[in-house]
Scaffold this motif. Structure first.
Motif: not given
Length: 461
Positions: A391-396, A399-405, A412-415, A423-426
């Motif tokens: 249900d999380t928005l903007h999966c995959n 990050l450079k294309d997502i507007e955050f508050k 961090t992202i842990t996978r 980074s912007g491409t993450s």
């Protein structure tokens, strides 16, 4: 949700503030009419004067239609009886009790089962655990764990001779020679989510996310030399001191406690096997000198007076005690001493409040709520751990294309146990765990709250 908070002391007031900000329908109960007036003036709450364990008082608070009761008065027995009475009047209610006494610690699980408690919290025990953790990494002012210990959020002070002083953040990697991210900077009265060209200054307190494996490398490359803590001097013989001394004894760390009240000294001497108990007034320099606090590896000021704790910590720092810890009961004083050399600052009410807030948000949002929540920078910023789901928005999406508050940072992202500093491409995907840092401008109850379009949709409604 409809929530009742019994008690408007340090923990109760913090909860009233945060839960009202989160939009809950809140009723506070207290015997002290003056304390209730303050709560009415400061928070969006209703108030009822009286004994929270009374049937009539709970009925006046509409207990039958209440989802959650938090008993945080100054008396353990009142808290337990309040929860028991609430359960009798509303079997479906969720109850949380603050239980502080060491005498009840061994029976907490049994009490919880018998009284139907959903959660018991002990601020003093939590504080002792936090201080013990700090003593393992004395080079950090604070340390919080995320993702089952894989990721740490640590606090450092930028000193005049620090390699960080005068440096922009984009140079951090070449200075510390390991992967980190400075996600929050506390500068005087400001709490800043910095950009890459932000320049650090003397006196800044920086909050750094790093893998647990890189903590030693971080300290080494910042020329922060630490040695193992072998002996500790503590001023004040309250509950936190008792819990901490028991823990330190188990770790074979020498403990000396300076306490003014003779009856408390006798209590501690009866219950602590190896600690040295000194009857004396910690406010007197002669007492501190007589006990040679300069020879301690760590000095912890935990009397019941914030002002005395600050003064004695300043003195210990002047004597070059390697590790200093200062307990503050009133969290509002933290910003006043932010640039004072008082070492690590610990606030029990914030630790306790975080535990309760995390539980409340989990009730409200289920699997979408934060799995971990820590207040940092004296409660002026928060760090959350969320699990990304379907249900999380903007999966995959990059990050450079997502507007955050504004004033929100994805740290961090842990996978698959691999940590990425974005980074912007993450991108993130279901199953990932992410750490989000915010300066508190927006309430973050679930991961989707960090995206800008979520606020715009609410505004349109």
């Amino acid at each position: 949700m409809k929530i009742i908070v019994a008690g408007t002391g340090k923990v109760g007031s913090l909860l009233a503030d945060q839960l009202s900000r989160d939009g809950h329908d809140l009723v506070v109960i207290d015997r002290n009419s003056a304390a209730l007036e303050v709560a009415l003036e400061q928070y969006d709450v209703m108030s009822i004067e009286g004994n929270s364990a009374s049937v009539s008082v709970l009925k006046a608070a509409n207990i039958a239609r209440t989802d959650l009761l938090i008993a945080a008065t100054g008396e353990d027995e009142t808290n337990l009886l309040t929860c028991l009475t609430a359960k009798g009047l509303n079997p479906n209610i969720t109850t949380i009790a603050r239980v502080r006494s060491p005498e009840y610690m061994e029976s907490t699980d049994m009490l919880g089962d018998q009284l139907g408690l959903s959660l018991t919290v002990n601020p003093e025990f939590q504080t002792a655990h936090e201080i013990s953790s700090l003593l393992r990494y004395p080079g950090f002012l604070s340390r919080e764990e995320f993702v089952n210990g894989l990721v740490d959020l640590v606090e450092l002070s930028v000193r005049e001779n620090s390699p960080l002083c005068g440096q922009p953040l984009y140079r951090m990697h070449e200075i510390v020679k390991c992967q980190i991210l400075i996600c929050v900077v506390a500068r005087r009265d400001e709490v800043i989510i910095p950009s890459g060209d932000f320049i650090l200054e003397k006196g800044d307190h920086v909050y750094v996310t790093a893998s647990a494996a890189n903590l030693s490398t971080l300290l080494h490359n910042l020329n922060i030399v630490t040695k193992r803590i072998r002996n500790v001097t503590i001023t004040g013989g309250g509950r936190i001191t008792y819990y901490l001394a028991k823990r330190l004894e188990e770790e074979r760390i020498g403990v000396k406690i300076i306490e003014q009240r003779m009856e408390r000294c006798e209590y501690l001497a009866d219950r602590l096997r190896d600690a040295t108990i000194i009857q004396g007034d910690a406010s007197k320099e002669s007492v501190l000198d007589r006990e040679h606090i300069e020879k301690a590896d760590a000095f912890i000021s935990m009397t019941g007076m914030d002002e005395l704790n600050v003064i004695t910590s300043l003195y210990a720092n002047e004597l070059n005690v390697p590790k200093v810890v200062t307990k503050l009961g009133r969290g509002e004083n933290i910003s006043l001493i932010a640039n004072m050399p008082v070492g690590s600052v610990i606030t029990p009410k914030i630790l306790c409040g975080n535990t309760i807030l995390r539980y409340v948000r989990a009730m409200q949002n289920g699997s979408d709520s934060a799995e971990t929540l820590h207040s940092i920078a004296g409660g002026r910023a928060q760090a959350y751990e969320f699990r990304v789901n379907e249900d999380t928005l903007h999966c995959n999406e990059p990050l450079k294309d997502i507007e955050f508050k504004k004033n929100v940072l994805l740290a961090t992202i842990t996978r698959d146990r691999k940590i990425e500093f974005p980074s912007g491409t993450s991108f993130f995907q279901p199953g990932d765990r992410v750490i989000v840092v915010s300066n508190g401008s927006w309430p973050i109850l679930q991961l989707n709250d960090i995206f800008e379009e979520e606020r715009e949709e609410i505004d349109e409604l």
